[in-house]
Design a protein around this motif. Structure first.
Motif, PDB file in Angstrom:
ATOM      1  N   ARG A  75      -2.018  -3.160   0.253  1.00  0.00           N
ATOM      2  CA  ARG A  75      -0.793  -2.452  -0.103  1.00  0.00           C
ATOM      3  C   ARG A  75      -1.049  -1.656  -1.384  1.00  0.00           C
ATOM      4  NH1 ARG A  75       4.824  -5.679   0.219  1.00  0.00           N
ATOM      5  NH2 ARG A  75       3.804  -6.170   2.207  1.00  0.00           N
ATOM      6  N   ALA A  76      -0.626  -0.409  -1.390  1.00  0.00           N
ATOM      7  CA  ALA A  76      -0.927   0.473  -2.517  1.00  0.00           C
ATOM      8  C   ALA A  76       0.315   1.233  -2.958  1.00  0.00           C
ATOM      9  CB  ALA A  76      -2.020   1.466  -2.128  1.00  0.00           C
ATOM     10  N   LEU A  77       0.324   1.564  -4.232  1.00  0.00           N
ATOM     11  CA  LEU A  77       1.434   2.315  -4.810  1.00  0.00           C
ATOM     12  C   LEU A  77       1.554   3.695  -4.171  1.00  0.00           C
ATOM     13  CD1 LEU A  77       3.511   2.865  -7.190  1.00  0.00           C
ATOM     14  CD2 LEU A  77       1.546   3.868  -8.372  1.00  0.00           C
ATOM     15  N   SER A 131       3.376   8.240  -9.654  1.00  0.00           N
ATOM     16  CA  SER A 131       3.012   8.377  -8.244  1.00  0.00           C
ATOM     17  C   SER A 131       1.500   8.410  -8.087  1.00  0.00           C
ATOM     18  CB  SER A 131       3.634   9.630  -7.629  1.00  0.00           C
ATOM     19  OG  SER A 131       3.199  10.786  -8.301  1.00  0.00           O
ATOM     20  N   ALA A 132       1.065   8.068  -6.887  1.00  0.00           N
ATOM     21  CA  ALA A 132      -0.351   8.116  -6.569  1.00  0.00           C
ATOM     22  C   ALA A 132      -0.823   9.566  -6.526  1.00  0.00           C
ATOM     23  CB  ALA A 132      -0.593   7.446  -5.222  1.00  0.00           C
ATOM     24  N   ASP A 133      -2.053   9.771  -6.941  1.00  0.00           N
ATOM     25  CA  ASP A 133      -2.599  11.138  -6.936  1.00  0.00           C
ATOM     26  C   ASP A 133      -2.552  11.756  -5.535  1.00  0.00           C
ATOM     27  OD1 ASP A 133      -5.224  10.503  -9.403  1.00  0.00           O
ATOM     28  OD2 ASP A 133      -3.103  11.025  -9.633  1.00  0.00           O
ATOM     29  N   SER A 134      -2.727  10.921  -4.523  1.00  0.00           N
ATOM     30  CA  SER A 134      -2.804  11.432  -3.149  1.00  0.00           C
ATOM     31  C   SER A 134      -1.476  12.016  -2.652  1.00  0.00           C
ATOM     32  CB  SER A 134      -3.252  10.327  -2.200  1.00  0.00           C
ATOM     33  OG  SER A 134      -2.343   9.241  -2.238  1.00  0.00           O
ATOM     34  N   THR A 176      20.030   2.675  -5.028  1.00  0.00           N
ATOM     35  CA  THR A 176      19.285   3.238  -3.910  1.00  0.00           C
ATOM     36  C   THR A 176      18.164   4.134  -4.411  1.00  0.00           C
ATOM     37  OG1 THR A 176      21.217   3.149  -2.455  1.00  0.00           O
ATOM     38  CG2 THR A 176      19.455   4.672  -1.842  1.00  0.00           C
ATOM     39  N   VAL A 177      17.018   4.007  -3.757  1.00  0.00           N
ATOM     40  CA  VAL A 177      15.872   4.857  -4.053  1.00  0.00           C
ATOM     41  C   VAL A 177      15.515   5.645  -2.799  1.00  0.00           C
ATOM     42  CG1 VAL A 177      14.166   3.072  -3.485  1.00  0.00           C
ATOM     43  CG2 VAL A 177      13.554   4.917  -5.047  1.00  0.00           C
ATOM     44  N   TYR A 178      15.104   6.879  -3.013  1.00  0.00           N
ATOM     45  CA  TYR A 178      14.750   7.773  -1.913  1.00  0.00           C
ATOM     46  C   TYR A 178      13.302   8.236  -2.065  1.00  0.00           C
ATOM     47  CZ  TYR A 178      19.854   8.099  -1.898  1.00  0.00           C
ATOM     48  OH  TYR A 178      21.194   7.809  -1.897  1.00  0.00           O
ATOM     49  N   LEU A 179      12.679   8.496  -0.943  1.00  0.00           N
ATOM     50  CA  LEU A 179      11.356   9.098  -0.949  1.00  0.00           C
ATOM     51  C   LEU A 179      11.371  10.249   0.041  1.00  0.00           C
ATOM     52  CD1 LEU A 179       8.453   8.812  -2.143  1.00  0.00           C
ATOM     53  CD2 LEU A 179       7.858   7.627  -0.021  1.00  0.00           C
ATOM     54  N   GLN A 180      11.258  11.445  -0.468  1.00  0.00           N
ATOM     55  CA  GLN A 180      11.175  12.621   0.392  1.00  0.00           C
ATOM     56  C   GLN A 180       9.704  12.998   0.525  1.00  0.00           C
ATOM     57  OE1 GLN A 180      13.592  14.061   2.185  1.00  0.00           O
ATOM     58  NE2 GLN A 180      11.978  15.328   3.093  1.00  0.00           N
ATOM     59  N   MET A 181       9.209  12.964   1.752  1.00  0.00           N
ATOM     60  CA  MET A 181       7.804  13.219   2.021  1.00  0.00           C
ATOM     61  C   MET A 181       7.666  14.540   2.755  1.00  0.00           C
ATOM     62  SD  MET A 181       6.727   9.374   3.243  1.00  0.00           S
ATOM     63  CE  MET A 181       7.918   9.344   4.588  1.00  0.00           C
ATOM     64  N   SER A 182       6.786  15.380   2.272  1.00  0.00           N
ATOM     65  CA  SER A 182       6.556  16.659   2.934  1.00  0.00           C
ATOM     66  C   SER A 182       5.055  16.899   3.051  1.00  0.00           C
ATOM     67  CB  SER A 182       7.236  17.797   2.160  1.00  0.00           C
ATOM     68  OG  SER A 182       6.725  17.881   0.842  1.00  0.00           O
ATOM     69  N   ILE A 183       4.708  17.907   3.815  1.00  0.00           N
ATOM     70  CA  ILE A 183       3.298  18.226   4.095  1.00  0.00           C
ATOM     71  C   ILE A 183       2.556  16.948   4.455  1.00  0.00           C
ATOM     72  CG2 ILE A 183       1.342  19.623   3.353  1.00  0.00           C
ATOM     73  CD1 ILE A 183       3.040  20.633   1.031  1.00  0.00           C
ATOM     74  N   LYS A 236       0.927  13.383  -4.980  1.00  0.00           N
ATOM     75  CA  LYS A 236       1.490  14.320  -5.969  1.00  0.00           C
ATOM     76  C   LYS A 236       1.625  15.713  -5.363  1.00  0.00           C
ATOM     77  CE  LYS A 236       0.399  12.386 -10.514  1.00  0.00           C
ATOM     78  NZ  LYS A 236       0.158  10.999 -10.151  1.00  0.00           N
ATOM     79  N   GLY A 237       2.771  16.304  -5.586  1.00  0.00           N
ATOM     80  CA  GLY A 237       3.031  17.636  -5.061  1.00  0.00           C
ATOM     81  C   GLY A 237       3.554  17.642  -3.633  1.00  0.00           C
ATOM     82  N   ARG A 238       3.533  16.508  -2.985  1.00  0.00           N
ATOM     83  CA  ARG A 238       4.011  16.417  -1.590  1.00  0.00           C
ATOM     84  C   ARG A 238       5.199  15.471  -1.449  1.00  0.00           C
ATOM     85  NH1 ARG A 238       0.911  14.321   2.275  1.00  0.00           N
ATOM     86  NH2 ARG A 238      -0.221  12.902   0.890  1.00  0.00           N
ATOM     87  N   PHE A 239       5.199  14.389  -2.193  1.00  0.00           N
ATOM     88  CA  PHE A 239       6.254  13.383  -2.102  1.00  0.00           C
ATOM     89  C   PHE A 239       7.107  13.433  -3.367  1.00  0.00           C
ATOM     90  CE2 PHE A 239       3.953  10.064   0.796  1.00  0.00           C
ATOM     91  CZ  PHE A 239       3.668  11.074   1.707  1.00  0.00           C
ATOM     92  N   THR A 240       8.408  13.249  -3.185  1.00  0.00           N
ATOM     93  CA  THR A 240       9.332  13.216  -4.316  1.00  0.00           C
ATOM     94  C   THR A 240      10.157  11.948  -4.262  1.00  0.00           C
ATOM     95  OG1 THR A 240       9.486  15.636  -4.354  1.00  0.00           O
ATOM     96  CG2 THR A 240      11.211  14.407  -5.493  1.00  0.00           C
ATOM     97  N   ILE A 241      10.164  11.211  -5.358  1.00  0.00           N
ATOM     98  CA  ILE A 241      10.972  10.006  -5.436  1.00  0.00           C
ATOM     99  C   ILE A 241      12.189  10.298  -6.300  1.00  0.00           C
ATOM    100  CG2 ILE A 241       9.719   9.043  -7.426  1.00  0.00           C
ATOM    101  CD1 ILE A 241      10.127   6.261  -6.099  1.00  0.00           C
TER     102      ILE A 241
END
Length: 120
Positions: A45-47, A59-62, A77-84, A64-69
């Motif tokens: 399990r990884a951050l 955030s993890a380097d992998s 409530t926490v959200y994670l918006q994942m793109s690309i 950055k620039g794609r996911f927004t918390i």
């Protein structure tokens, strides 16, 4: 007792977007931070990303620039918006909350996990 309920996840094509949300409920005194971790088959399990009560993020380097918390403190409530999204983002995503159940004691709590699959 503290419960974390996750929603979102599913199957998405490479380059697509997906959103996750997680709400904490129960005997919560205050929340220190919330975040997301992921675990792919055969991996630990990884951050992915975390956000603290002041809005500071990590955030993890992998991702950055794609996911927004982001976080709604009033709704716990926490959200994670994942793109690309990429095939290597495929994993079970777990919500985490580090919180106090009383003024002196804090613990980490985990959601049940939600599958994210990136595939054409």
């Amino acid at each position: 007792q503290v419960q974390l309920v996750e929603s979102g996840g599913g199957l998405v094509q490479p380059g697509g977007s997906l959103g996750l949300s997680c709400t904490a409920s129960g005997s919560i005194f205050s929340i220190i931070a919330m975040g997301w971790y992921r675990q792919a088959p055969g991996n630990q399990r990884a951050l992915v990303a975390t956000i603290n009560s002041g809005g500071g993020t990590n955030s993890a380097d992998s991702v950055k620039g794609r996911f927004t918390i982001s976080r709604d403190n009033a709704k716990n409530t926490v959200y994670l918006q994942m793109s690309i999204l990429k095939p290597e983002d495929t994993a079970v995503y777990y919500c985490n909350a580090r919180l106090y159940t009383n003024p002196k004691e804090w613990n980490d709590y985990w959601g049940q996990g939600t599958q994210v699959t990136v595939s054409s």
